[in-house]
Design an enzyme around this catalytic site. Structure first.
Site, short mmCIF file in Angstrom:
data_model
loop_
_atom_site.label_atom_id
_atom_site.label_comp_id
_atom_site.label_asym_id
_atom_site.label_seq_id
_atom_site.Cartn_x
_atom_site.Cartn_y
_atom_site.Cartn_z
N ASP A 1 38.76 40.90 35.36
CA ASP A 1 39.32 40.31 36.57
C ASP A 1 38.72 41.02 37.79
O ASP A 1 37.57 41.47 37.74
CB ASP A 1 40.85 40.44 36.54
N HIS B 1 44.26 39.86 42.48
CA HIS B 1 44.48 39.04 41.29
C HIS B 1 44.50 39.89 40.01
O HIS B 1 45.35 39.69 39.13
CB HIS B 1 43.35 38.00 41.23
N SER C 1 46.17 31.40 35.45
CA SER C 1 45.89 32.84 35.47
C SER C 1 47.13 33.65 35.14
O SER C 1 47.05 34.74 34.60
CB SER C 1 45.39 33.27 36.84
#
Length: 465
Positions: A171, A222, A401
């Site tokens: 990520d 994220h 996600s």
């Protein structure tokens, strides 16, 4: 892939039926009742103590005689003796060795064949029930609970926390969040282009997220969010808890400003799973599970497929977000690749989230959240910096996600539940996940597999496999 909205920091085990056949030969018609329900608990797979209630007036000599007779039917050497009497009536009986479910049932039926016996049951081991004290758990972490839309991680925690298992999160990297950093292992920054990395250099051993802001978009944090859903530190009276709160995360930074290149991500997959990448030190903690909450519009490329196949050949399960385009997943990569577990997103009603990709290549569904607010989105660890890292906080986001790390965390729980047994292969993991799904509580307008993952059922099946 996510939609975000900031939330600043504010302050039992179900039984799984198992078909058993007696492992003791020649059992006579039972005079007493045999309670086998306890033998089916996912929390206990071996038994060496039993409770036997004899009819009033049965002598101690007769009781021991019935036990001796019952043990003779065992295929392997076995003896049993009385330990003590219970205040409620009945005798505690100790077997000379642990019995599996089949042997235990056979032994109980042999004891119950004595007409002096009223009933026999296993003397089960009870454990503390896990209700985390993390403040955001009750209000926001509906996806981990046992209600209609949840994955029943709360029930699986009565068996395992995921301790001893490593999950690689490919990520944007991670930030030093106090509710996460305790479960972070050394990772690597695989972004080869300095401009994309935004840290003044190319690849290096620092997997920290220094911000992925790009053009008019603020930094997303994220990777910190997805890693928190996998393995935020649990039961620490702080913030949130991860699905596998006892597992460790290896952060692999592959996404930076504007995203990340396939070539860097492919190398990250190889390295995370214990493979060799030229110029990069070996990963000291190869992952049993990889989470990839990333992707783009394309069919699966040869590069992606080769990297994924390599990881799977090394025993690493690859979990991938399906995508947020409300389109067929067959047109998105790496979710359309073979040998991955492609995860669609559900809302807090337990049906398809409005944005989730769909189609025949979806393997399972998991909570990804949807509008309108943080009680219906997915809350996890975050940061309040607009570009560079600022203060830690908690962010609520929606997306496949957010669904994928629910699955990756569940896989970690499954592997941890194996104990001293060999780890499950990726194919076995996928099979168990699919065979233990919770049915959707309502119909979906588009196909997203056969149900929502059930962490408790998957853990029980993995332990017994």
């Amino acid at each position: 892939m996510s939609k975000s909205n900031k939330l600043h920091q504010r302050a039992l085990a179900t039984a799984m039926a198992v078909a058993l056949t007696a492992g003791f030969a020649g059992s006579a018609a039972a005079a007493g009742r045999v309670d086998t329900a306890g033998l089916h608990s996912p929390d206990q797979t071996s038994f060496d103590r039993f409770i036997v209630k004899y009819r009033n007036g049965t002598s101690v000599t007769a009781q021991q005689g019935s036990l001796t007779k019952a043990t003779k039917a065992s295929a392997q050497a076995l003896s049993a003796s009385r330990v003590r009497s219970l205040a409620v009536g009945g005798e505690v009986v100790q077997a000379s060795r642990a019995l599996d479910r089949v042997e235990a049932e056979g032994f109980m039926r042999q004891i119950a064949a004595d007409p002096n016996v009223e009933y026999v049951e296993a003397d089960l081991i009870m454990k503390p029930l896990m209700t985390p004290n993390d403040p955001h758990y009750g209000t926001y972490l509906w996806g981990m609970q046992s209600g209609t839309p949840g994955i029943r991680a709360d029930q699986a925690w009565n068996t395992t926390s995921g301790a001893g298992v490593v999950v690689a999160v490919l990520d944007t990297g991670y930030t030093d969040h106090s509710d996460l950093v305790g479960n972070i292992l050394p990772g690597y920054d695989f972004i080869s282009q300095s401009r994309t990395a935004g840290d003044g250099n190319g690849r290096d051993s620092d997997a920290h997220d220094n911000g992925d802001y790009y053009r008019n978009e603020d930094s997303s944090w994220h990777g910190t969010h997805t890693a928190g859903t996998v393995a935020a530190v649990g039961n620490n009276n702080k913030g949130v808890i991860g699905v596998a709160y006892g597992a460790k995360v290896v952060p692999v930074r592959v996404l930076g400003r504007g995203g990340g290149y396939t070539s860097d991500i492919a190398d990250g997959i190889i390295w995370a799973s214990g493979g060799s990448v030229a110029g990069v030190p070996a990963n000291a903690n190869p992952a049993e599970v990889i989470n990839m909450s990333l992707g783009g519009a394309s069919t699966c490329s040869s590069t992606y497929q080769a990297a994924i196949d390599g990881a799977v050949s090394r025993g690493t399960t690859v979990v991938v977000a399906a995508g947020n385009s409300n389109a067929d997943v067959s047109g998105f990569t790496p979710a359309s690749c073979n040998n991955v577990i492609a995860v669609a997103a559900t809302n807090n009603s337990g049906t398809r989230a409005s944005y989730s990709n769909y189609g025949s290549k979806i393997d399972v569904a998991a909570p990804g959240g949807d509008s309108p607010d943080c009680t219906t989105l997915i809350v996890s660890t975050g940061n309040d910096g607009l570009s560079a890292p600022g203060a830690e906080n908690y962010l609520c986001m929606a997306g496949t996600s957010m669904a994928a790390p629910h699955v990756a965390g569940t896989v970690a729980l499954m592997q941890a539940a194996r104990g001293t047994k060999a780890p499950l292969t990726p194919a076995q993991v996928e099979s168990i996940l699919k065979s233990s799904l919770r049915a959707f509580p309502g119909s979906n307008d588009k196909p997203i597999g056969n149900g929502i993952i059930d962490a408790n059922a998957a853990v029980a099946a993995a332990a017994a496999f």
